[in-house]
Write an enzyme that holds these catalytic residues in place. Sequence first.
Site, PDB file in Angstrom:
ATOM      1  N   GLU A 190      -2.443  -4.038   6.810  1.00  0.00           N
ATOM      2  CA  GLU A 190      -3.514  -5.035   6.924  1.00  0.00           C
ATOM      3  C   GLU A 190      -3.552  -6.091   5.821  1.00  0.00           C
ATOM      4  O   GLU A 190      -4.619  -6.637   5.536  1.00  0.00           O
ATOM      5  CB  GLU A 190      -4.860  -4.300   6.933  1.00  0.00           C
ATOM      6  CG  GLU A 190      -5.269  -3.649   5.591  1.00  0.00           C
ATOM      7  CD  GLU A 190      -4.942  -2.164   5.461  1.00  0.00           C
ATOM      8  OE1 GLU A 190      -4.004  -1.709   6.156  1.00  0.00           O
ATOM      9  OE2 GLU A 190      -5.596  -1.475   4.663  1.00  0.00           O
ATOM     10  N   ASN A 191      -2.413  -6.446   5.193  1.00  0.00           N
ATOM     11  CA  ASN A 191      -2.407  -7.453   4.129  1.00  0.00           C
ATOM     12  C   ASN A 191      -3.269  -8.658   4.510  1.00  0.00           C
ATOM     13  O   ASN A 191      -3.180  -9.150   5.630  1.00  0.00           O
ATOM     14  CB  ASN A 191      -0.976  -7.936   3.884  1.00  0.00           C
ATOM     15  CG  ASN A 191       0.005  -6.791   3.885  1.00  0.00           C
ATOM     16  OD1 ASN A 191      -0.093  -5.908   3.052  1.00  0.00           O
ATOM     17  ND2 ASN A 191       0.917  -6.783   4.851  1.00  0.00           N
ATOM     18  N   GLU A 240       0.862  -1.176   0.000  1.00  0.00           N
ATOM     19  CA  GLU A 240       0.000   0.000   0.000  1.00  0.00           C
ATOM     20  C   GLU A 240       0.898   1.225   0.000  1.00  0.00           C
ATOM     21  O   GLU A 240       1.871   1.259   0.756  1.00  0.00           O
ATOM     22  CB  GLU A 240      -0.900   0.039   1.228  1.00  0.00           C
ATOM     23  CG  GLU A 240      -1.901   1.177   1.143  1.00  0.00           C
ATOM     24  CD  GLU A 240      -2.903   1.206   2.317  1.00  0.00           C
ATOM     25  OE1 GLU A 240      -2.759   0.412   3.259  1.00  0.00           O
ATOM     26  OE2 GLU A 240      -3.816   2.033   2.238  1.00  0.00           O
ATOM     27  N   ALA A 251       1.641  -0.160  10.701  1.00  0.00           N
ATOM     28  CA  ALA A 251       1.366  -1.561  10.398  1.00  0.00           C
ATOM     29  C   ALA A 251       0.513  -1.626   9.143  1.00  0.00           C
ATOM     30  O   ALA A 251       0.018  -0.602   8.686  1.00  0.00           O
ATOM     31  CB  ALA A 251       0.623  -2.229  11.556  1.00  0.00           C
ATOM     32  N   GLU A 300      -5.570  -3.193  12.543  1.00  0.00           N
ATOM     33  CA  GLU A 300      -5.220  -3.992  11.364  1.00  0.00           C
ATOM     34  C   GLU A 300      -6.143  -5.202  11.239  1.00  0.00           C
ATOM     35  O   GLU A 300      -6.557  -5.555  10.142  1.00  0.00           O
ATOM     36  CB  GLU A 300      -3.755  -4.435  11.413  1.00  0.00           C
ATOM     37  CG  GLU A 300      -2.743  -3.298  11.560  1.00  0.00           C
ATOM     38  CD  GLU A 300      -2.922  -2.146  10.583  1.00  0.00           C
ATOM     39  OE1 GLU A 300      -3.413  -2.373   9.456  1.00  0.00           O
ATOM     40  OE2 GLU A 300      -2.584  -0.999  10.945  1.00  0.00           O
TER      41      GLU A 300
HETATM   42  N1  TRP Z   1      -3.112   0.795   5.724  1.00  0.00           N
HETATM   43  C1  TRP Z   1      -2.191   1.006   6.808  1.00  0.00           C
HETATM   44  C2  TRP Z   1      -3.058   1.241   8.030  1.00  0.00           C
HETATM   45  O1  TRP Z   1      -3.524   2.286   8.321  1.00  0.00           O
HETATM   46  C3  TRP Z   1      -1.305   2.199   6.572  1.00  0.00           C
HETATM   47  C4  TRP Z   1       0.016   1.947   5.914  1.00  0.00           C
HETATM   48  C5  TRP Z   1       0.919   1.025   6.267  1.00  0.00           C
HETATM   49  C6  TRP Z   1       0.625   2.660   4.864  1.00  0.00           C
HETATM   50  N2  TRP Z   1       2.032   1.143   5.508  1.00  0.00           N
HETATM   51  C7  TRP Z   1       1.890   2.130   4.638  1.00  0.00           C
HETATM   52  C8  TRP Z   1       0.237   3.729   4.098  1.00  0.00           C
HETATM   53  C9  TRP Z   1       2.760   2.615   3.686  1.00  0.00           C
HETATM   54  C10 TRP Z   1       1.094   4.218   3.113  1.00  0.00           C
HETATM   55  C11 TRP Z   1       2.349   3.672   2.911  1.00  0.00           C
HETATM   56  O2  TRP Z   1      -3.429   0.349   8.687  1.00  0.00           O
HETATM   57 ZN    ZN Z   2      -5.647   1.492   8.577  1.00  0.00          ZN
END
Ligand code: TRP
Ligand code: ZN
Length: 889
Positions: free
Chosen positions: A275-276, A133, A273, A309
């Site tokens: 959430e994969n 992400e 962190a 997550e």
């Molecule tokens: N989706 C993640 C969260 O909020 C955020 C995140 C993790 C993210 N690593 C990243 C966003 C790297 C941008 C780039 O739980």
């Molecule tokens: Zn998030």
Amino acid sequence: MLDLPHDSAPLKPMLLSEYRPPDFLIDRVDLYFHLGEDATEVASVLSVRRNPVAGTPNAPLRLDGEELELLAISLDKAELAPERYRIEADGGLVIPDVPDAFLLDILVRIKPQLNTALSGLYTSGGNFCTQCEAEGFRRITYFIDRPDVSARFWVRIVADKKRYPILLSNGNPGEAGSEGEKHYITWDDPHPKPSYLFALVAGDLVALKDSFTTSSGREFALGIWVRRGDEDKCAHAMASLKASMRWDEETYGLEYDLDVFNIVAVSDFNMGAMENKGLNIFNTRYVLAQPETATDTDYENIESVIAHEYFHNWTGDRVTCRDWFQLSLKEGLTVFRDQQFSAAMGSAAVSRIADIRALRASQFPEDAGPLAHPVQPQSYLRIDNFYTATVYNKGAELIRMMHTLLGRDGFRRGMALYIERHDNSAATIPDFVAAMQDASGIDLSEFARWYHQAGTPEITVEDRYDPASKIFELTVSQKTPPTPGQTGKQPVPIPIAMGLIGPNGDEMPTRLDGETAARDGTRLLVCDQPHQTFRFVDVAAPPSPSLLRGFSAPVKLLGVPLDRLKFLAIHDTDPVARWDAGQRAAIAVLLERVALWRAGKTLPPLDADLVATLRHTLADAARDHAFAAEALMLPSEATLADEMAVVDVEAIHAVREEARSALAGSLATLLGETYRNLTDPSPYKTDGQAIGRRALRNLCLGYLAAGNPEGGARLAKAQFDAQQNMTDVLAALSVLADIDSTERRAALTDFYQRWRNDPLVVDKWFALQARSSLPGTIAAVRGLTRHSAFSRTNPNRLRALVGTFSQANQLHFHDAAGAGYQFLADEVLILDPDNPQVAARMVQALGQWRRFDPARQALMKAQLQRLHDRPGLSTNTFEMVSKSLAGAS
Ligand code: TRP
Ligand code: ZN
């Protein structure tokens, strides 16, 4: 219009208004990873077909790609001749002439060991891991790297058996085996997902294992994977995971949906962190904890990030975002869900106070500055720059307001409808609002404006009581200040949870004109006009309105007189509103003293009512230690700065310190007694009671030191030497960090020697020195960049020193000679080529220049200009710098 970086090809901003469905869909992808020490090869087989709803039957196929070396490509198993495709300037791959449905075989080579951006596949401490992400997957292989393209992923990982005994990816594990020195495993994810949720981890890891049985009786495996030696620091993360799984079942009826759930902790990570699907990857800082090394705050953060997550499994993974303009659809909602969870796990009021503090400390300033943007932005250069407090925290407040308007049951029905409608697909913010509206029958059409309008609404209240008619009229006006690119603001529906407090401090029943009977307790007023008057009848005595209970809307409440704030700080029946009234009263008192100090006047004794209120809170602290600790804390220097038209950092610091020492003088006996009474020799526990006791005791320690630095230093050193737990040790060391003394030097040295091999603790050591108010801190911080333990390639370490200094040391970052600004710009310039995402975040502290005096403005702008003019600056940092400078002369 934003100007563009001079180095690169002109970049077009992405616009929400230009959203088009993808020309092609990818139904399935098979990935073959050969992980190597020098390079990694990634072979992929994509099942591609034209998107029937796109209406572009002749469109060329375009795949995103970045820093990939293409080794081979074939279409329907026939090698593609070089004239059939081209690689574009941004790294993308275009195949102009393709059939309607076909297989694409691609082989690329990548260099994870040289990946300093920590996006895509990279190595951390010798292990492989990924961060996809928002747009990292295109750095792994060619793909349509956007969230509205969902594919079924199948993965085969081959790697050296000894170095990488553990091979993980999303979904469920499949066939595994050996090939000489190497071994392989396959992973199959039955749930289609966009590429940003892909993950892979390979390394020498050990796990804390457990299992979970869902309410419907399905059992599956849990694993938290860490580096050898850290396995005894995972128990709290595991307990938090199981608690959040249970909570989501009970609260929303949402169960986990795979045979395994894995978490991996890595020390080099750009954010908190990720959430994969089925394989969350965490910054070690949000996993590892034991009493000797982690503070109470660390424990609380771990609980909430683990929950966050995990909750994404439904709000993010099963239902994902159509495009990145919908980011708050998953982030605002998931933050709200983790806030609800934390409130349920401990004291709801104290947890809500933490949400409010975070919102005011980071989102309100963002909304008032050059980087202000709506929760649903309209355009961006780099999406990485929009993982903001506005999208996350204000986004969560919008969800909370819907929860307040619909009630708990209505909201739960809305969630169920949202998931039913959009499961396994990519949704939009309007889709969510529509589900809430349809499930509840409550009209949310005006509410949607909250998503499009930037800026923090200000509400002003006036009231009038007529003893003859017993009528009480409350007039509420609202106004949202202009923000960059958005001048004419519309009124928004503001839910005001409120009650009336009688002169004796009792809650009064309330009856609005036209209602047949009075009601007890909190009620909801919705203010959706520029001005509105609410008329209460049968009001027996002149009331004090208690407004925005539970902080029911993300707004600034103005116009409440100091006397009333003081009254509410003692009598408000809503704890959050009571805390807030106390903070507002303290702000008013302190700002008046700042004005006197600036005028060169001697300060009169501290406001007697404020002292009396705090004395009352302290004497009564046993009712709720954690709440008392919150209420006794004076507003921070940053909070006071936010309230000034032109910030005066020295005056704020001097006045606040003077007030702390005056309070400590007046309350000395009580502070000393409380400190001693709360000493707790029993084993460390992390329940709310124990945390509250430590919070209050350490607050007392801080005041005692403010009143008597020499005695305070001795007391803090004794607490430090007792080495009871990291919360108490760090609180003592933080007090010492601000007192130039032999105790300070001894404790800092001792702490480093003791913990030099624990990176997360060493981060604390850097951060606490970066936060110091002692003269010479800038030089000390610059000196620490040459310390053998300092590292610019590790984001945690960099944030601990440079981030803390620029974001949490107002006094020294805003040094009058500009040395703090120069230091930050120097660091950004060093970091930017290696890690643009983190560099762009660091630069934001300079964007606040409009809030300061002309001399500081000039110094801050000069550093921004210096960054702006640097050839080859990354697009990430460039976007932040140019927006920060916009409109500057
Ligand atoms: N989706 C993640 C969260 O909020 C955020 C995140 C993790 C993210 N690593 C990243 C966003 C790297 C941008 C780039 O739980
Ligand atoms: Zn998030």
